[in-house]
Design a protein around this motif. Sequence first.
Motif, PDB file in Angstrom:
ATOM      1  N   LEU A  44     -79.513  14.261  16.978  1.00 15.71           N
ATOM      2  CA  LEU A  44     -78.765  15.390  16.416  1.00 15.71           C
ATOM      3  C   LEU A  44     -78.097  15.065  15.090  1.00 15.71           C
ATOM      4  CD1 LEU A  44     -77.029  16.842  19.617  1.00 15.71           C
ATOM      5  CD2 LEU A  44     -79.134  17.620  18.502  1.00 15.71           C
ATOM      6  N   HIS A  45     -78.100  13.811  14.673  1.00 12.80           N
ATOM      7  CA  HIS A  45     -77.389  13.446  13.443  1.00 12.80           C
ATOM      8  C   HIS A  45     -77.990  14.127  12.211  1.00 12.80           C
ATOM      9  CE1 HIS A  45     -74.630  10.555  15.197  1.00 12.80           C
ATOM     10  NE2 HIS A  45     -75.631  10.028  15.891  1.00 12.80           N
ATOM     11  N   GLY A  60     -78.893  19.386  23.604  1.00 11.79           N
ATOM     12  CA  GLY A  60     -77.534  18.985  23.271  1.00 11.79           C
ATOM     13  C   GLY A  60     -76.774  20.030  22.486  1.00 11.79           C
ATOM     14  N   GLN A  61     -76.997  21.323  22.814  1.00  7.85           N
ATOM     15  CA  GLN A  61     -76.302  22.379  22.083  1.00  7.85           C
ATOM     16  C   GLN A  61     -74.785  22.249  22.182  1.00  7.85           C
ATOM     17  OE1 GLN A  61     -78.914  22.894  24.145  1.00  7.85           O
ATOM     18  NE2 GLN A  61     -80.004  24.797  23.687  1.00  7.85           N
ATOM     19  N   PHE A  62     -74.315  21.850  23.348  1.00  8.70           N
ATOM     20  CA  PHE A  62     -72.866  21.763  23.540  1.00  8.70           C
ATOM     21  C   PHE A  62     -72.262  20.720  22.609  1.00  8.70           C
ATOM     22  CE2 PHE A  62     -69.011  20.216  25.593  1.00  8.70           C
ATOM     23  CZ  PHE A  62     -68.351  21.396  25.895  1.00  8.70           C
ATOM     24  N   LEU A  79     -69.716  21.278  19.337  1.00  3.34           N
ATOM     25  CA  LEU A  79     -68.445  20.581  19.185  1.00  3.34           C
ATOM     26  C   LEU A  79     -68.385  19.816  17.864  1.00  3.34           C
ATOM     27  CD1 LEU A  79     -67.568  19.104  22.704  1.00  3.34           C
ATOM     28  CD2 LEU A  79     -66.322  20.853  21.436  1.00  3.34           C
ATOM     29  N   ALA A  80     -69.517  19.212  17.478  1.00  9.40           N
ATOM     30  CA  ALA A  80     -69.543  18.476  16.213  1.00  9.40           C
ATOM     31  C   ALA A  80     -69.325  19.410  15.033  1.00  9.40           C
ATOM     32  CB  ALA A  80     -70.878  17.736  16.071  1.00  9.40           C
ATOM     33  N   LEU A  81     -69.914  20.605  15.098  1.00  5.73           N
ATOM     34  CA  LEU A  81     -69.664  21.590  14.049  1.00  5.73           C
ATOM     35  C   LEU A  81     -68.186  21.970  13.994  1.00  5.73           C
ATOM     36  CD1 LEU A  81     -72.645  24.120  14.295  1.00  5.73           C
ATOM     37  CD2 LEU A  81     -72.127  22.581  12.394  1.00  5.73           C
ATOM     38  N   LEU A 129     -86.659  20.292  20.084  1.00 15.42           N
ATOM     39  CA  LEU A 129     -86.735  19.125  20.943  1.00 15.42           C
ATOM     40  C   LEU A 129     -86.772  17.855  20.091  1.00 15.42           C
ATOM     41  CD1 LEU A 129     -89.351  20.234  23.630  1.00 15.42           C
ATOM     42  CD2 LEU A 129     -86.912  19.828  24.000  1.00 15.42           C
ATOM     43  N   PRO A 130     -86.146  16.787  20.550  1.00 19.46           N
ATOM     44  CA  PRO A 130     -86.163  15.554  19.763  1.00 19.46           C
ATOM     45  C   PRO A 130     -87.560  14.943  19.710  1.00 19.46           C
ATOM     46  CG  PRO A 130     -85.212  15.160  21.929  1.00 19.46           C
ATOM     47  CD  PRO A 130     -85.385  16.644  21.805  1.00 19.46           C
ATOM     48  N   ASP A 131     -87.792  14.146  18.713  1.00 19.92           N
ATOM     49  CA  ASP A 131     -89.034  13.397  18.627  1.00 19.92           C
ATOM     50  C   ASP A 131     -89.195  12.566  19.900  1.00 19.92           C
ATOM     51  OD1 ASP A 131     -91.264  12.098  16.828  1.00 19.92           O
ATOM     52  OD2 ASP A 131     -90.129  10.433  17.718  1.00 19.92           O
TER      53      ASP A 131
END
Length: 376
Positions: free
Chosen positions: A20-21, A45-47, A51-53, A222-224
């Motif tokens: 997500l970085h 990891g939407q949650f 929160l990071a936003l 989706l992540p790699d």
Amino acid sequence: MQADEGGASEAAPDTLWPWLHAPLAQALQQLHSHAVLLHGPQGVGQFEFSLALARAWLCEQPAGDDAGSAPVLKPACGQCVSCKLMNAGSHPDFHLVLPEALQGSLGLGGSEGGADDGADGGNDGGSDKSGEKSGKSRKPSQEIKVDAIRAVVQFSQSTASRGRAKVVMVHPVERMNMVAANTLLKTLEEPPGRVRFVLSGSALEQLLPTVRSRCQAWRLSLPDADVAADWLARQLKLSPEDARVLLAAAGGQALNARDRFAQGLDARSWMSLPRELQQGQAGTLSQWPLPWMVESLQKLCHDLARTAVGAQPRYFPADCLPPPPEMSRLQQWSQELSRLARHADHPWNLPLKVETLVLQARAVMRVKAVRGSPQA
């Protein structure tokens, strides 16, 4: 919906999953609307991303001017007073809205002002005459109710305590009932002051189109597979091969794969499931909750249908699947599983239901193989 963001209770408050970085850095450059609609498949990891936003928007040492109106150009610093308040769950300018049923699994409770039931006990604008029932014996609500959104409206109309901004986070946004969604819509149309909204979820087709149209959408993919499998292997102390099996079993959703492993799923049992069912054995299947059983059978049915038309399976390794049965039988099985999935939370007689599912799967997989496929 599954709580793919359930890892929040296990992670440090400022932890962000490695995949997500890069999306976060892009989002902070491009999301300038007062309302953001964050969406994507479960298990991404939407949650945590939301929160990071919120932390970045509230951080008091961002790249940009001090007025708070310029775009935030970097993630939260983690060291300023605002970041420490966020980590402690006590920031006066942050309001989190969750359904009751998710508060415990996310390790957040209702302390952040966004409890589903609000301060007045969770009534949808009316009186609750069964006060005792709304206490210990009442099942936690899966919905976001109108009282929680009314609290959002009140929060958004007050002045920011720290002078920078105010942030409202609603998750999962599709859990808002119709009254709650319409109540939020009015505030999204005419946002008061410097308040920003981040709405996150994975089933946006259930959200009012008018709410979607008032937001700047941002999709998380989706992540790699290599990144996610490496993370799983390190987190769960697995071999790279087993991590890839679990990741595929979860449809590429790394957080769901981690949660399933914690509930007892390992690579060996997953790979043995098709052959067990073909032989009429319920060993692996009987260890899981009914919704999980149905979901696993749907994945098996899906992969058998893919192999029947010459495609590669998605959830199971190809070498652990039996020869594909006729497509008509798979379609019928898929329909029956879909009907059961809608009522999987019903208090069924579990042993009887497991026996039925195993017999059904065995009957489907023992039919004559399609032409050109080896016989079972």
